[in-house]
Design an enzyme around this catalytic site. Structure first.
Site, short mmCIF file in Angstrom:
data_model
loop_
_atom_site.label_atom_id
_atom_site.label_comp_id
_atom_site.label_asym_id
_atom_site.label_seq_id
_atom_site.Cartn_x
_atom_site.Cartn_y
_atom_site.Cartn_z
N LYS A 93 45.37 -22.08 5.10
CA LYS A 93 44.90 -23.35 4.53
C LYS A 93 43.46 -23.37 4.00
CE LYS A 93 48.53 -25.79 4.96
NZ LYS A 93 49.29 -25.78 3.74
N HIS B 247 56.89 -17.81 -3.70
CA HIS B 247 57.73 -17.63 -2.51
C HIS B 247 58.31 -18.98 -2.11
CE1 HIS B 247 55.95 -13.61 -0.82
NE2 HIS B 247 56.27 -13.54 -2.10
N PRO C 297 43.27 -18.86 10.29
CA PRO C 297 44.03 -18.52 9.08
C PRO C 297 45.55 -18.61 9.21
CG PRO C 297 43.18 -16.53 10.11
CD PRO C 297 42.61 -17.68 10.88
N TYR D 123 53.15 -26.58 5.30
CA TYR D 123 52.82 -25.27 4.76
C TYR D 123 52.68 -25.31 3.24
CZ TYR D 123 52.48 -20.17 4.82
OH TYR D 123 52.03 -18.88 4.71
N TYR E 155 55.86 -13.99 9.85
CA TYR E 155 54.98 -14.37 10.96
C TYR E 155 55.71 -13.95 12.24
CZ TYR E 155 52.10 -17.36 7.90
OH TYR E 155 51.25 -17.83 6.93
C1 PHB Z 1 47.20 -13.38 3.40
O1 PHB Z 1 48.06 -12.95 2.63
O2 PHB Z 1 46.05 -12.90 3.41
C2 PHB Z 1 47.56 -14.43 4.37
C3 PHB Z 1 48.81 -15.01 4.31
C4 PHB Z 1 49.15 -16.01 5.20
C5 PHB Z 1 48.25 -16.41 6.16
C6 PHB Z 1 46.98 -15.86 6.21
C7 PHB Z 1 46.64 -14.86 5.31
O3 PHB Z 1 48.61 -17.37 7.06
#
Ligand code: PHB
Ligand code: APR
Length: 388
Positions: A293, A74, A289, A381, A197
């Site tokens: 990270k 991505h 989460p 990120y 997000y």
């Molecule tokens: C996930 O795909 O489980 C995931 C992706 C991004 C995050 C946390 C978890 O910030």
């Protein structure tokens, strides 16, 4: 029964298994012990975003083949607020992307690689006790007590392990958040090419994925949320409400394969070393989460540790080992800040503080309109360069 090795590794999560592989490639002997079964650790659903440096390290360590075949590269994520999506283009802003590939898939690949080396990896051990001064680990395997004598111990046994409590003088830095994530894994095609997000008046939501047919979604909920209150239809309708945008958004649903609530905390202990015991990964620190990270930070720690052990065994210098904690903590705190910042920007507090909400919206508008601010998010990120 006494056995002897150079490095005793406690825990076969990402930290322990990556360390075992890096040491193997450097000709350093180790024994890995894990208290769960192989199938348990291979099925345990965790996060799924790999930083660029993590994928490079796994590739160089010879465990990237399936990841490159099945993982999804991505080059950005979307921030959704006020009914509009805004893309943060990682490739343009930071010159690289990320890999979406489940942590348990990484673990499967690492276990296969470890078994192929013929070096020991014991599952379902019990009664693990570590002695940081003597570098001895005692445990029971197949009903037999074992005494494992090593030069060093790597405490890679996660947040609830036995290694961190074996150190008396630790300074703890901690923050708990007044919310948790309800996560689902669903047999449903992703509804977006990239992760979303979402900051919404109803709370945070995250749309993620594992494959072209499996999605992973999260909802901000209360820390004491009762899963029984969340039948599948309620989860889907809440996700739809929080991911909605002007012009509409179609969220594809499907059978829910797994459901769980994860509490959120920031946690660091200093130092990450005592005597001949070195803590790595979740044993030493936890991040919320939101910045994706946890695994990446665990990998960064063990890269530092493997380099330091190589310096010791090949050149006879303990300077890398002496600097281990200081070296790791610099990255740990950068990642702690990023994870706290993403979390604070995107979650609604329960009391609905209007001042805080205006600050969050202002920050989100700034991040998506200033190239400097967007670049800062992007470079954190995708991951700052690994040390060494
Ligand atoms: C996930 O795909 O489980 C995931 C992706 C991004 C995050 C946390 C978890 O910030
Ligand atoms: N003896 C042996 N193994 C143990 C013990 C023990 N006493 N206690 C715990 N373990 C094992 C756990 O069962 C687990 O498999 O140690 C392992 C620790 O692995 P993780 O919890 O996955 O931690 P880590 O390897 O540091 O990985 C970093 O990143 O995405 C985040 O939290 C997520 O697991 C992830 C982490």
């Amino acid at each position: 029964m006494p056995i002897r090795t150079q490095v005793a590794i406690v825990g076969a999560g990402p930290a322990g298994l990556v360390l075992a592989q890096l040491l193997h490639l450097r000709g350093i002997d180790s024994v890995v012990i894990e208290n769960r079964s192989r199938s348990y650790v291979e099925q345990r659903i965790r996060a799924g975003v790999l930083e660029h440096g993590t994928t490079d390290l796994l590739t160089d360590a010879g465990v990237g083949e399936r990841m490159h075949r099945e993982g999804m590269v991505h080059n950005g994520v979307e921030l959704l607020f006020d009914g509009e999506g805004h893309r943060i283009a990682f490739d343009e802003l930071a010159g690289k992307g990320i890999m979406v590939y489940g942590q348990h898939e990484v673990v499967k690949d690492l276990i296969a690689a470890r078994l192929a080396t013929g070096r020991p990896l014991y599952f379902e051990v019990s009664d693990v006790v570590v002695d940081p001064a003597a570098a001895v680990v005692r445990f029971v395997h197949d009903g037999q007590p074992v005494e494992l004598r090593a030069d060093y111990i790597a405490g890679c046994d996660g947040f609830h392990g036995v290694c961190r409590p074996a150190i008396a003088d630790l300074t703890v830095f901690e923050r708990e958040y007044p919310f948790a994530w309800l996560g689902i894994l669903a047999q449903a095609a992703p509804s977006s090419h990239e992760l979303i997000y979402a900051y919404s008046p109803r709370g945070f939501a995250l749309h993620s994925m594992r494959s072209p047919t499996v999605t992973r979604n999260y909802l901000q909920v209360a820390p004491d949320e009762d899963l029984d209150e969340w039948p599948d239809e309620r989860i889907w309708s809440e996700l739809r409400a929080r991911l909605d945008r002007h012009g509409g958004f179609t969220l594809t649903d499907g059978p829910i394969l797994e459901k769980g609530v994860t509490t959120m905390r920031s946690f660091v202990v200093e130092p990450m070393q005592h005597g001949r015991l070195f803590l790595a990964g979740d044993a030493a620190h936890i991040v919320p989460p939101t910045g994706a990270k946890g695994l990446n930070l665990a990998v960064a720690d063990v890269k530092v540790l493997a380099d330091a052990l190589e310096l010791f065994y090949v050149k006879g210098s303990d300077s890398g080992l002496a600097a281990y904690s200081t070296t790791c903590l610099r990255r740990v705190w950068r990642v702690q800040h990023f994870s706290w910042w993403m979390t604070s920007m995107l979650h609604r507090s329960r009391d609905g503080d209007p001042f805080e909400q205006q600050l969050q919206l202002s920050q989100l508008r700034y991040v998506v309109s200033s190239r400097a601010a967007a670049t800062s998010l992007a470079e954190n990120y995708v991951g700052l360069p690994l040390p060494g």
